[in-house]
Write a protein that holds these residues in place. Structure first.
Motif, PDB file in Angstrom:
ATOM      1  N   GLU A 117      22.859  -4.495  -2.334  1.00 21.57           N
ATOM      2  CA  GLU A 117      23.181  -4.754  -3.745  1.00 21.57           C
ATOM      3  C   GLU A 117      24.362  -3.873  -4.167  1.00 21.57           C
ATOM      4  N   THR A 118      24.243  -2.601  -3.833  1.00 21.14           N
ATOM      5  CA  THR A 118      25.248  -1.614  -4.231  1.00 21.14           C
ATOM      6  C   THR A 118      26.629  -1.945  -3.656  1.00 21.14           C
TER       7      THR A 118
ATOM      8  N   GLY B  69      19.365  -8.280 -12.357  1.00 18.00           N
ATOM      9  CA  GLY B  69      18.827  -8.565 -13.681  1.00 18.00           C
ATOM     10  C   GLY B  69      19.586  -7.778 -14.730  1.00 18.00           C
ATOM     11  N   GLY B  70      20.409  -6.833 -14.287  1.00 19.03           N
ATOM     12  CA  GLY B  70      21.304  -6.124 -15.189  1.00 19.03           C
ATOM     13  C   GLY B  70      20.961  -4.670 -15.473  1.00 19.03           C
ATOM     14  N   SER B  71      19.872  -4.137 -14.879  1.00 18.88           N
ATOM     15  CA  SER B  71      19.399  -2.836 -15.387  1.00 18.88           C
ATOM     16  C   SER B  71      20.205  -1.621 -14.917  1.00 18.88           C
TER      17      SER B  71
ATOM     18  N   SER C 269      13.456  -5.238 -14.389  1.00 17.61           N
ATOM     19  CA  SER C 269      14.819  -5.439 -14.881  1.00 17.61           C
ATOM     20  C   SER C 269      14.767  -6.367 -16.093  1.00 17.61           C
TER      21      SER C 269
ATOM     22  N   GLN D  74      12.692  -2.947  -3.478  1.00 20.50           N
ATOM     23  CA  GLN D  74      13.031  -1.702  -4.174  1.00 20.50           C
ATOM     24  C   GLN D  74      12.149  -1.519  -5.408  1.00 20.50           C
TER      25      GLN D  74
ATOM     26  N   GLY E  84      17.884  -7.956  -4.235  1.00 18.13           N
ATOM     27  CA  GLY E  84      17.813  -7.501  -5.616  1.00 18.13           C
ATOM     28  C   GLY E  84      18.800  -8.208  -6.536  1.00 18.13           C
ATOM     29  N   LEU E  85      19.701  -8.984  -5.965  1.00 20.73           N
ATOM     30  CA  LEU E  85      20.660  -9.703  -6.808  1.00 20.73           C
ATOM     31  C   LEU E  85      20.372 -11.210  -6.816  1.00 20.73           C
TER      32      LEU E  85
ATOM     33  N   HIS F  82      17.733   3.365  -8.334  1.00 19.99           N
ATOM     34  CA  HIS F  82      17.599   3.701  -9.758  1.00 19.99           C
ATOM     35  C   HIS F  82      16.260   3.249 -10.336  1.00 19.99           C
ATOM     36  N   LYS F  83      15.520   2.393  -9.632  1.00 23.69           N
ATOM     37  CA  LYS F  83      14.388   1.695 -10.251  1.00 23.69           C
ATOM     38  C   LYS F  83      13.269   2.601 -10.772  1.00 23.69           C
TER      39      LYS F  83
ATOM     40  N   CYS G 219      26.650  -3.096 -10.021  1.00 21.14           N
ATOM     41  CA  CYS G 219      26.210  -4.422  -9.582  1.00 21.14           C
ATOM     42  C   CYS G 219      25.119  -4.894 -10.551  1.00 21.14           C
ATOM     43  N   ALA G 220      24.941  -6.218 -10.625  1.00 19.43           N
ATOM     44  CA  ALA G 220      23.969  -6.730 -11.588  1.00 19.43           C
ATOM     45  C   ALA G 220      23.127  -7.841 -10.987  1.00 19.43           C
TER      46      ALA G 220
ATOM     47  N   ALA H 124      22.828   0.351  -0.264  1.00 17.85           N
ATOM     48  CA  ALA H 124      22.008  -0.859  -0.296  1.00 17.85           C
ATOM     49  C   ALA H 124      22.936  -2.066  -0.388  1.00 17.85           C
TER      50      ALA H 124
ATOM     51  N   SER I 249      23.690   2.411  -6.882  1.00 16.44           N
ATOM     52  CA  SER I 249      22.313   2.086  -7.294  1.00 16.44           C
ATOM     53  C   SER I 249      21.251   2.390  -6.246  1.00 16.44           C
TER      54      SER I 249
HETATM   55  C1  LIG Z   1      17.097  -3.932  -7.721  1.00 20.97           C
HETATM   56  C2  LIG Z   1      18.382  -3.378  -7.344  1.00 20.97           C
HETATM   57  C3  LIG Z   1      19.575  -3.821  -7.945  1.00 20.97           C
HETATM   58  C4  LIG Z   1      19.641  -4.954  -8.927  1.00 20.97           C
HETATM   59  O1  LIG Z   1      18.834  -4.860 -10.051  1.00 20.97           O
HETATM   60  P1  LIG Z   1      19.391  -4.538 -11.504  1.00 20.97           P
HETATM   61  O2  LIG Z   1      18.242  -4.664 -12.411  1.00 20.97           O
HETATM   62  O3  LIG Z   1      20.484  -5.520 -11.789  1.00 20.97           O
HETATM   63  O4  LIG Z   1      19.897  -3.157 -11.440  1.00 20.97           O
HETATM   64  C5  LIG Z   1      20.749  -3.197  -7.581  1.00 20.97           C
HETATM   65  N1  LIG Z   1      20.772  -2.218  -6.663  1.00 20.97           N
HETATM   66  C6  LIG Z   1      19.658  -1.782  -6.056  1.00 20.97           C
HETATM   67  C7  LIG Z   1      19.753  -0.717  -5.023  1.00 20.97           C
HETATM   68  C8  LIG Z   1      18.418  -2.343  -6.391  1.00 20.97           C
HETATM   69  O5  LIG Z   1      17.312  -1.890  -5.808  1.00 20.97           O
END
Ligand SMILES: *Cc1c(COP(=O)(O)O)cnc(C)c1O
Length: 458
Positions: free
Chosen positions: A382-383, A264-266, A228, A136, A335-336, A108-109, A261-262, A380, A411
């Motif tokens: 994080e996801t 930084g929360g974005s 984020s 990412q 990323g978390l 999503h970044k 997932c969070a 990922a 994400s």
């Molecule tokens: C960076 C990242 C996150 C975590 O960052 P947020 O700012 O919380 O979204 C989650 N998933 C993926 C795939 C990322 O690259």
């Protein structure tokens, strides 16, 4: 037959972002003197057009045409029904995932990297400097800068730099430079290396390095960029939830549960914020940001004023924080691994509008593997945290015999995280659950800061 995928046409793409600052009350960011900071104090760090967005309380903000033009490379992103996963779980729940892995960097970044590069360019900036955890964000900004002809420099957290060599190659392909953090190039980096030459690094340290590198460029043509946490980043990500809402509308559905997932929360904010206002107006929808148990910012750390970075260069932000000196254990979801949480997300937690959850590393990978073996896409790391919570909710729906609609933000994909999957399969990954004592220890650091007020938006 019910739809497997729901698409929007390019004409149906949202033309405005949703700004949650129009609808919630926030504690202001504070300067070193403990007083609220004015926008001019951020001018050496960010271009003024983005600072204006950061503090804006206008509910709807137009997305510039040039930004839409680039987002259209992969947007609108598909909303997909996870039918095979539902079947494997034997759940009556309907699971929809918003697939943000289809962007060029795979997450999503770029939804915020593209507008940030656009506003920097419009302000006359030539070079953007940033940090990256898992790589990412660095690759998203490298991609965005290449679209606008800007230079890009990325400080990458050491542990991820070592775990994920191909992220660096990706950034270089888009023309950026990427170095491991802590580095000997900045005061913040040198300090961190002096304290511990073998440090795995942290996002907090890398942010300090990137801010320092940007503001110490004497040409005045460099600015820092954050992927984020800040209000303008959450704003740019709302395109995810605004699209998802239109897609669900098309098939006559509304979510009962929203999960992201969070770090930084974005990405969580992106999918959830457009639905938060409905909830504040009385709609019954559960909203869960999910974090790793090894970095339990939302579920265990208090709501305080703290710095966004380790060296204390950033203003004090009102947020859930483990303390800016906290170095999370080197679990595989880079990323978390952040000590804080977006002030907007933190505010919604304090008001009980959203409810944080935490997931252990092994449960996350187990969910990721089940998703890959049913839906096909390898998520990922994080996801996988969000997916593990989706599975918990789908199982709960089965026990309760309820046909719930679950909306989750997918994400990013994990195609550059396969070494972590390899470790998981070899049994080399473990859980790192922090004790309350570890957390109390890391929190002494903000005893000296002012305390944020508990505000009620409604
Ligand atoms: C960076 C990242 C996150 C975590 O960052 P947020 O700012 O919380 O979204 C989650 N998933 C993926 C795939 C990322 O690259």
């Amino acid at each position: 037959m019910e739809a497997r995928k729901v698409f929007l046409t390019e004409d149906e793409m949202p033309r405005q972002w949703y700004n949650i600052l129009a609808d919630i009350k926030m504690n202001p960011p504070l300067g070193p003197d403990g007083k609220p900071i004015g926008p001019e104090m951020l001018a050496p760090v960010f271009p003024m057009n983005l600072i204006e967005q950061e503090v804006s309380t206008q509910r709807w903000i137009d997305i510039p045409q040039e930004v839409l033009g680039i987002l259209r490379i992969w947007r609108p992103s598909p909303l997909v029904r996870a039918l095979n996963l539902e079947k494997a779980l034997g759940t009556p729940a309907k699971i929809y995932y918003k697939n943000e892995s289809v962007s060029p960097p795979g997450s999503h970044k770029p939804n915020t990297a593209v507008p940030q590069a656009y506003y920097n360019k419009a302000f006359g900036i030539k070079k953007m400097v940033t940090e990256t955890g898992a790589g990412q964000w660095g690759s998203a900004l490298a991609f965005a800068c290449s679209q606008f002809g800007l230079e890009c420099k990325v400080f990458m957290v050491r542990v991820s730099f070592d775990q994920k060599p191909y992220r660096k190659a990706m950034m270089e392909t888009w023309g950026a430079t990427c170095i491991p953090s802590p580095s000997p190039e900045t005061n913040a980096g040198r300090d961190a290396l002096k304290k511990d030459p073998d440090t795995p690094g942290s996002l907090g340290i890398a942010i300090s390095e990137a801010v320092e590198a940007a503001v110490s460029d004497t040409t005045g043509e460099s600015r820092y960029s954050l992927g984020s946490v800040l209000n303008h980043v959450m704003l740019h990500q709302t395109i995810i939830g605004l699209e998802a809402r239109k897609q669900l509308d098309k098939i006559g559905k509304y979510p009962d549960v929203i999960i992201g997932c969070a770090g930084g929360g974005s990405n969580f904010a992106g999918i959830a914020f457009p639905f938060v206002l409905d909830k504040m107006n009385g709609k019954a929808v559960e909203i869960y940001p999910v974090e790793p148990a090894a970095c339990p910012t939302m579920t265990k750390a208090p709501f305080v004023y703290d710095h966004g970075d380790t060296a204390g260069y950033t203003p004090l932000l009102p947020m859930h924080s483990l303390g800016h000196a906290f170095v999370p254990p080197p679990f595989h979801a880079g990323g978390l691994r952040y000590h804080g949480m977006a002030p907007t997300v933190s505010q919604l937690i304090t008001e009980g509008i959203i409810t944080p959850r935490s997931i252990s590393q092994l449960a996350a990978y187990e969910a990721g593997v089940l998703f890959a073996r049913t839906e096909g896409i390898i998520p990922a790391p994080e996801t996988t945290h969000a997916l593990a919570e989706v599975i918990n909710e789908a199982k709960k729906a089965k026990e309760e015999g309820k046909e719930k609609v679950i909306l989750v933000n997918f994400s990013g994909h994990g195609l550059l995280d396969l070494s972590a999957y390899e470790k998981y399969f070899s049994g080399a990954l473990t859980n790192f659950d922090l004790t309350d004592k570890d957390i109390l220890e890391s929190e002494k650091i903000f005893e000296k800061f002012p305390k944020p007020q508990l505000l009620k938006s409604r």
